[in-house]
Motif scaffolding. Sequence first.
Motif, PDB file in Angstrom:
ATOM      1  N   ILE A  31      -8.623 -30.111 -25.425  1.00  0.00           N
ATOM      2  CA  ILE A  31      -9.657 -30.217 -24.402  1.00  0.00           C
ATOM      3  C   ILE A  31      -9.876 -31.663 -23.994  1.00  0.00           C
ATOM      4  CG2 ILE A  31     -11.687 -30.515 -25.897  1.00  0.00           C
ATOM      5  CD1 ILE A  31     -13.130 -28.420 -24.224  1.00  0.00           C
ATOM      6  N   VAL A  32      -9.633 -32.576 -24.935  1.00  0.00           N
ATOM      7  CA  VAL A  32      -9.838 -34.002 -24.678  1.00  0.00           C
ATOM      8  C   VAL A  32      -8.798 -34.535 -23.699  1.00  0.00           C
ATOM      9  CG1 VAL A  32      -9.944 -36.287 -25.767  1.00  0.00           C
ATOM     10  CG2 VAL A  32     -10.899 -34.312 -26.925  1.00  0.00           C
ATOM     11  N   SER A  38     -11.685 -39.393 -17.410  1.00  0.00           N
ATOM     12  CA  SER A  38     -13.131 -39.601 -17.264  1.00  0.00           C
ATOM     13  C   SER A  38     -13.670 -40.470 -18.398  1.00  0.00           C
ATOM     14  CB  SER A  38     -13.861 -38.253 -17.250  1.00  0.00           C
ATOM     15  OG  SER A  38     -13.496 -37.492 -16.126  1.00  0.00           O
ATOM     16  N   ILE A  39     -13.158 -40.257 -19.606  1.00  0.00           N
ATOM     17  CA  ILE A  39     -13.580 -41.079 -20.745  1.00  0.00           C
ATOM     18  C   ILE A  39     -13.177 -42.529 -20.522  1.00  0.00           C
ATOM     19  CG2 ILE A  39     -13.235 -41.489 -23.208  1.00  0.00           C
ATOM     20  CD1 ILE A  39     -12.899 -38.449 -23.551  1.00  0.00           C
ATOM     21  N   VAL A  40     -11.952 -42.741 -20.007  1.00  0.00           N
ATOM     22  CA  VAL A  40     -11.471 -44.093 -19.730  1.00  0.00           C
ATOM     23  C   VAL A  40     -12.396 -44.801 -18.754  1.00  0.00           C
ATOM     24  CG1 VAL A  40      -9.614 -45.424 -18.640  1.00  0.00           C
ATOM     25  CG2 VAL A  40      -9.047 -43.594 -20.246  1.00  0.00           C
ATOM     26  N   ARG A  41     -12.781 -44.110 -17.675  1.00  0.00           N
ATOM     27  CA  ARG A  41     -13.654 -44.728 -16.674  1.00  0.00           C
ATOM     28  C   ARG A  41     -15.060 -44.963 -17.221  1.00  0.00           C
ATOM     29  NH1 ARG A  41     -10.934 -40.881 -13.434  1.00  0.00           N
ATOM     30  NH2 ARG A  41     -12.694 -39.442 -13.641  1.00  0.00           N
ATOM     31  N   VAL A  50      -6.938 -45.129 -25.946  1.00  0.00           N
ATOM     32  CA  VAL A  50      -6.743 -43.755 -25.463  1.00  0.00           C
ATOM     33  C   VAL A  50      -5.931 -42.962 -26.473  1.00  0.00           C
ATOM     34  CG1 VAL A  50      -5.482 -42.354 -23.781  1.00  0.00           C
ATOM     35  CG2 VAL A  50      -6.996 -44.155 -22.994  1.00  0.00           C
ATOM     36  N   GLN A  51      -4.834 -43.566 -26.956  1.00  0.00           N
ATOM     37  CA  GLN A  51      -4.021 -42.876 -27.956  1.00  0.00           C
ATOM     38  C   GLN A  51      -4.808 -42.648 -29.236  1.00  0.00           C
ATOM     39  OE1 GLN A  51      -0.348 -45.534 -27.273  1.00  0.00           O
ATOM     40  NE2 GLN A  51       0.512 -43.674 -28.121  1.00  0.00           N
ATOM     41  N   GLY A 473      -2.878 -45.308 -16.297  1.00  0.00           N
ATOM     42  CA  GLY A 473      -2.619 -44.829 -14.939  1.00  0.00           C
ATOM     43  C   GLY A 473      -3.848 -44.709 -14.074  1.00  0.00           C
ATOM     44  N   GLY A 474      -5.027 -44.944 -14.647  1.00  0.00           N
ATOM     45  CA  GLY A 474      -6.262 -44.776 -13.906  1.00  0.00           C
ATOM     46  C   GLY A 474      -6.457 -45.760 -12.772  1.00  0.00           C
ATOM     47  N   SER A 475      -5.754 -46.901 -12.837  1.00  0.00           N
ATOM     48  CA  SER A 475      -5.905 -47.932 -11.801  1.00  0.00           C
ATOM     49  C   SER A 475      -4.972 -47.707 -10.609  1.00  0.00           C
ATOM     50  CB  SER A 475      -5.633 -49.318 -12.400  1.00  0.00           C
ATOM     51  OG  SER A 475      -4.291 -49.404 -12.849  1.00  0.00           O
ATOM     52  N   ILE A 476      -4.153 -46.664 -10.641  1.00  0.00           N
ATOM     53  CA  ILE A 476      -3.181 -46.454  -9.557  1.00  0.00           C
ATOM     54  C   ILE A 476      -3.885 -46.237  -8.214  1.00  0.00           C
ATOM     55  CG2 ILE A 476      -1.395 -44.889  -8.674  1.00  0.00           C
ATOM     56  CD1 ILE A 476      -0.453 -44.501 -11.538  1.00  0.00           C
TER      57      ILE A 476
END
Length: 540
Positions: A31-32, A38-41, A50-51, A473-476
């Motif tokens: 689920i994570v 969203s957690i990263v942001r 993250v890992q 990849g969140g900054s793409i």
Amino acid sequence: MTAGTTPDRRRWAGLVVISVAVSLIIVDSTIVNVAIPSIVRDLDIGSTLVQWVQESYTLVFAALLLVFGSLADRYGRRRLLTIGVSVFVVASVLAALAPTGDLLVVARVLQGLGGAMVLPTTLSLVNATFTGRERGIAFAVWGSTIGGMVAVGPLLGGWLTTDFSWRWAFGINVPLGIAIVIGAYLTVQESRDTVHAGRIDVVGAVLSVLTSASLVFGLIEGRTYGWWEPAERFRVGDWAWPASTSPIPFAFALTIIAGVLFVVWTRRRQRLDRSTLIALDLFTIGSFRNGSIAALIVSLGEFGIILSLPLWLQNVLGYSALQTGFVLLALAIGSFVASGFAATTGQRIGALPIVRIGIGAEIVGVAAIGFVITSSTPWWAIVPCLFVYGFGVGLATAQLTSVVLRDVPVERSGEASGAQSTARQIGSALGIAVLGTVLFTSTQTILDHRLQDEGTPAAAASQIADTVVSSSGGSIGALTEQSPSAGAAAAEAFSDGTRAAAWSAAGFLVLGLAATLRLRARPEDETPEPSAAPDRTTTA
């Protein structure tokens, strides 16, 4: 009342409760994945953390399975199941309230502690309650639940993350956990092993934790701290790593030393007729030894790809968490279809051929994912691949467990369940670590070179690649707004990294299929008799 005389209705109702307990810990491990962006942001965490949000759970899970499998045999399997679920629920509340990435990792560690109590006890309860053909059906239900929850987790997480918050992805565990504890006391019969009970091997437990923890630490942090030359100084608080080389080679050396000492220590205690964390004589059982090796390799390739796909779907294709969950639902559907196939066909051809068919389907599905992935791949091209992959997971997971435990005496089922679950979880931990490293290293290298080929200065290219990787990849999206060409290059590079991870997973699954060739089929209705009469009768 013994397991053999327990009314069918109650035994099967207990199997439902046990399966829901497995669902709880499997859903949480998947689920994570959808909630990660969203957690990263929200918490502003990097790719290595993250890992660790993923891996801390799996690492503790894998490290403690042997310990809790042994404790369950001695002190009661249902008892440890309910304690584990309770710990898991409390840790889930802490995860839902975590204000920082570091505290979230701490909560995930505690979740791993609770999960490690649950998984081997569910296996040993099934093994002790059902016999003959019924055991095969029960394992099919248990395994299909695992396979299905791998994808139901992302769907549930996507809905909660999109409509509420990623924190509810952990909060959902509270009502489920309460229902499991109540259901266990109403429907699951207690069982334990009084024959092999003894003092817990504390030294062996410490050595097993050191072995698995140092191995996974080295695989995850190698990219950050350098595989030999130090890329970054390792720090814990105010203390800094003093050596001129990276800490990673020392971590791997600790893995080897602790692993060898664990085997030597365990053999010595066996010669002195003392209790051990795992009796090495279990590995003289061919089906258990070879099946555990196959389970480790298959798990390495099986679930690691689930780390990269949600990140790719959301950060490259721009899907929401809920849309990502719907795409991954194809995996769950494939797994549930597999359960019906295994129940009918398995009775005719046996568990081992089903395992091989399942692994073969996994290879086809995950390799196909690698072939179709680009920065513009539509969702409908991924769904059939995930369905085939999920179909394979549903076939292989349950039946391989049945094959591994089929010749193990019932009174040693917790011990053996903990050992084979440890093999699976170490494989899963290695899969996330190895495939995560493949994903991020490939993305960084490819993007750096591609930007330089397009005329971007080396320093700027390296900085952009570092930003893309550190954000998973969140900054793409933001990069695309600033520079469409750089954003397109980043999307292609992340797609290439995801493709490399998929093909790596397929390669490990091929090795797992080869490992099953050492297994031998036998009639499914044969059931090993206990070597001594276990105490399987306590309060209901």
